[in-house]
Every structure is written in structure tokens, then in C-alpha cells.
Design an enzyme around this catalytic site. Structure first.
Site, PDB file in Angstrom:
ATOM      1  N   HIS A  95      -6.155  -7.251  -0.251  1.00  0.00           N
ATOM      2  CA  HIS A  95      -6.687  -5.339   0.183  1.00  0.00           C
ATOM      3  C   HIS A  95      -5.606  -5.210  -2.122  1.00  0.00           C
ATOM      4  CE1 HIS A  95      -7.070  -5.795   4.141  1.00  0.00           C
ATOM      5  NE2 HIS A  95      -8.025  -5.630   3.149  1.00  0.00           N
ATOM      6  N   ASP A 139      -2.739 -10.689  -2.203  1.00  0.00           N
ATOM      7  CA  ASP A 139      -3.552 -10.215  -0.930  1.00  0.00           C
ATOM      8  C   ASP A 139      -5.013  -9.447  -0.838  1.00  0.00           C
ATOM      9  OD1 ASP A 139      -2.600  -8.927   1.560  1.00  0.00           O
ATOM     10  OD2 ASP A 139      -3.810  -7.735   1.011  1.00  0.00           O
ATOM     11  N   ASP A 185      -4.200 -12.739   3.720  1.00  0.00           N
ATOM     12  CA  ASP A 185      -5.654 -12.056   3.975  1.00  0.00           C
ATOM     13  C   ASP A 185      -7.667 -12.045   3.786  1.00  0.00           C
ATOM     14  OD1 ASP A 185      -4.951 -10.611   2.633  1.00  0.00           O
ATOM     15  OD2 ASP A 185      -4.740  -8.848   4.136  1.00  0.00           O
ATOM     16  N   HIS A 206       0.930  -1.355  -0.214  1.00  0.00           N
ATOM     17  CA  HIS A 206      -0.014  -0.533  -0.200  1.00  0.00           C
ATOM     18  C   HIS A 206       0.951   1.496   0.029  1.00  0.00           C
ATOM     19  CE1 HIS A 206      -3.358  -1.985   0.202  1.00  0.00           C
ATOM     20  NE2 HIS A 206      -3.362  -2.424   1.643  1.00  0.00           N
TER      21      HIS A 206
END
Length: 313
Positions: free
Chosen positions: A171, A169, A250, A132
Site C-alpha cells: 500500500h 509495502d 503484504d 498511513h
């Protein structure tokens, strides 16, 4: 088909990565790395890995991805005690910057190991995570973009012209897309829950960004079909010289940070598929860098099967 590089699977980490802490109850916690180590020992994999201490990234390596003013601001905000917040989700303690330097350095060291043939592939058990982090912005638990630093190192130091970054991931890796959306030497493929933090990725920022948003509740069968139908043809057409993985776990069914339904078998499967891509095109050269995964038990089990597939144990 090129033959894979002969060598062990490297496991790269550093004690500083367990000293970074964002406060009581924060999901991105030091116990994540302990859970991975415990599971690898229990699974009988620990002693078969090439254990390497991650060096700190150099300033020159970080500046290939991040702004000098941003790096300076990070150094100034690090507290002498307690915590300082960079955003509502991302905090630092006195050890965080040192951990971030070693987390980024782990990816660099992993690239050196696989490019030299001293390791067949590598897993970087590091935190803070990175995908990120943008050019001049920390966010989403991330300070430096570890996989982006590794990719830049591979291109600048080894002259690679085709590097793949595969991000599974839950995200979207907005920071990695920010780093490479105008870089033809990089193909980024990503699968992520959408709409979901960081609320991006549904509109790719470049032709080299293959973003595949998936709805909440997506199961392993849909995930696998998506990889087969969308990722693999693009990866083979690109014919990478190195495969990098932003390995977030995740999207696991047991992880409360998301609403997806993957299990260990899905992570084992996608690892095999990405390893096959590396063997077909990149002499087996593959580097995996830890991103998310916040249920300790699910994370430990998922990383164990991931590493088992990398090492063919």
C-alpha cells in the site's frame, strides 16, 4: 566508499505492541509478532540479535510529525474496555495508545543505536504500523507514523541533511508522503499496488517523492527491475546519510490482503540492495520498521530473510 559501522543487528520491540488488538478476525493482529518471533527462533537467528525494549516516544518527538489536538483526541477515544473505531478499518482497545507510543519510540531508539555505532542496523518489530498515519489523522491500521517520527529524530537530533525512506509495502505510504512532501532533506521511494488502498501515490506530491505504482499481479522480476531502474539511481544520486525502510511484507504471493506476487527471495534481494546503498553512502546505517504483512507464515518467513540479510548471518 565509506566502511560500514561494526556492530550487531538490533531487534527492537515491546510487550505492549502485542497487547494492541482491533477485534476478532482483524488481519492486523497480535499473532503477527508471534509469527515473526517463532520463525526467527526456528531459523536460528534469534540468539544472534541485539534485543532492545522499545521506549515510548516522547511527546516532543511525536509533535515533530503529529498535531497536538490529534494526539489529545486519540487519548480521549481510547476505551476502558472493548474497542473503539477510528475509521471502518482502524480500531483501538485499552492498550492501543501505549502500544503506539512504544512503536514510534522503537524507531527513535533504532536511530540512536545506529547513529552511535552500537548497532550496525536495526529491525523494529512493532505494531500498530505507521505509514498511513497523517499529521492529524489515523487510518489504515496506523495511529502514529513510526518511520516519520524516526526520520524527524534523525534530522533534528543528529543534524542529518539526507535521509532516505524506502517503502516496499503493498500500500502507498500516504502518511509518510504527507509528512515529507515539502522536505528537501528526505527522499522517499515507494513501490505499491495501484489502484489500491489508499488510492493515492500515482501523482507524487513533491519532487522528493519517487512513487512507482505497479499493477496487480506484478511478479518479483518486475519488482526487481523497477528497483534497479528507478530506485537505485535516485538513491545513489541522493547519497543518503541514513536509510530507513517501511518494511511491509503484504505484497507476498500468499498474502490475501493484496494481489501481488513477491516471495521471500524478492524481499531478501531488495534488503541486500538497500543495505548496499547504506554501505556506500551512510556508513551502513539502516533502520527497518515493520509495516504490513498479514499472512502469519509468509510474514514470518519474509521477515526472517530480511533480518538474515541485514545481519549477514
Amino acid at each position: 566508499m565509506q566502511s560500514a559501522v561494526a556492530g550487531p543487528t538490533a531487534y527492537i520491540t515491546h510487550p505492549a505492541c502485542s497487547m494492541h488488538d482491533m477485534g476478532k478476525g482483524h488481519p492486523e493482529c497480535p499473532e503477527r509478532l508471534a509469527a515473526i518471533q517463532d520463525r526467527l527462533i526456528a531459523a536460528g537467528l534469534w540468539d544472534f540479535l541485539l534485543h532492545v525494549d522499545a521506549p515510548p516516544a516522547t511527546l516532543a518527538q511525536l509533535l515533530r510529525v503529529h498535531d497536538m489536538a490529534y494526539i489529545d483526541r486519540l487519548a480521549l477515544v481510547i476505551p476502558s474496555r472493548g474497542y473503539a473505531h477510528l475509521d471502518p478499518d482502524t480500531a483501538v482497545n485499552p492498550y492501543s495508545l501505549r502500544a503506539a507510543y512504544h512503536a514510534a519510540g522503537a524507531g527513535v531508539a533504532a536511530v540512536d543505536l545506529v547513529m552511535s555505532g552500537r548497532a550496525q542496523n536495526a529491525f523494529c518489530a512493532v505494531r500498530p504500523p505507521g505509514h498511513h498515519a497523517e499529521h492529524a489523522r489515523a487510518m489504515g491500521f496506523c495511529l502514529f507514523n513510526n518511520v516519520a517520527v524516526a526520520a524527524r529524530h534523525a534530522m533534528e537530533e543528529y543534524g542529518l541533511q539526507r535521509v532516505v525512506i524506502a517503502d516496499f509495502d503493498v500500500h502507498h505510504g500516504n502518511g509518510t508522503e504527507d509528512a515529507f512532501c515539502d522536505e528537501p532533506r528526505v527522499l522517499m521511494v515507494g513501490i505499491f499496488q495501484h489502484p489500491f488502498y489508499p488510492y493515492s501515490g500515482d501523482t507524487p506530491r513533491g519532487a522528493n517523492m519517487l512513487n512507482v505504482p505497479l499493477a496487480r499481479g506484478t511478479t518479483g522480476s518486475v519488482f526487481r527491475d523497477t528497483v534497479i531502474e528507478r530506485w537505485l539511481p535516485a538513491l545513489d544520486a541522493f547519497a543518503p546519510e541514513l536509510v530507513l525502510i517501511s518494511a511491509g511484507f503484504d505484497a507476498h504471493l500468499e498474502d490475501d490482503m493484496s494481489s501481488m506476487g513477491l516471495v521471500e527471495a524478492d524481499y531478501a534481494w531488495v534488503t541486500r540492495e538497500l543495505k548496499k546503498v547504506a554501505e556506500r553512502h551512510a556508513q551502513g546505517r539502516l533502520v527497518s520498521i515493520l509495516e504490513g504483512g498479514y499472512d502469519p507464515s509468509a510474514l514470518g518467513r519474509s521477515v526472517a530473510v530480511h533480518i538474515k540479510e541485514l545481519g549477514e548471518f
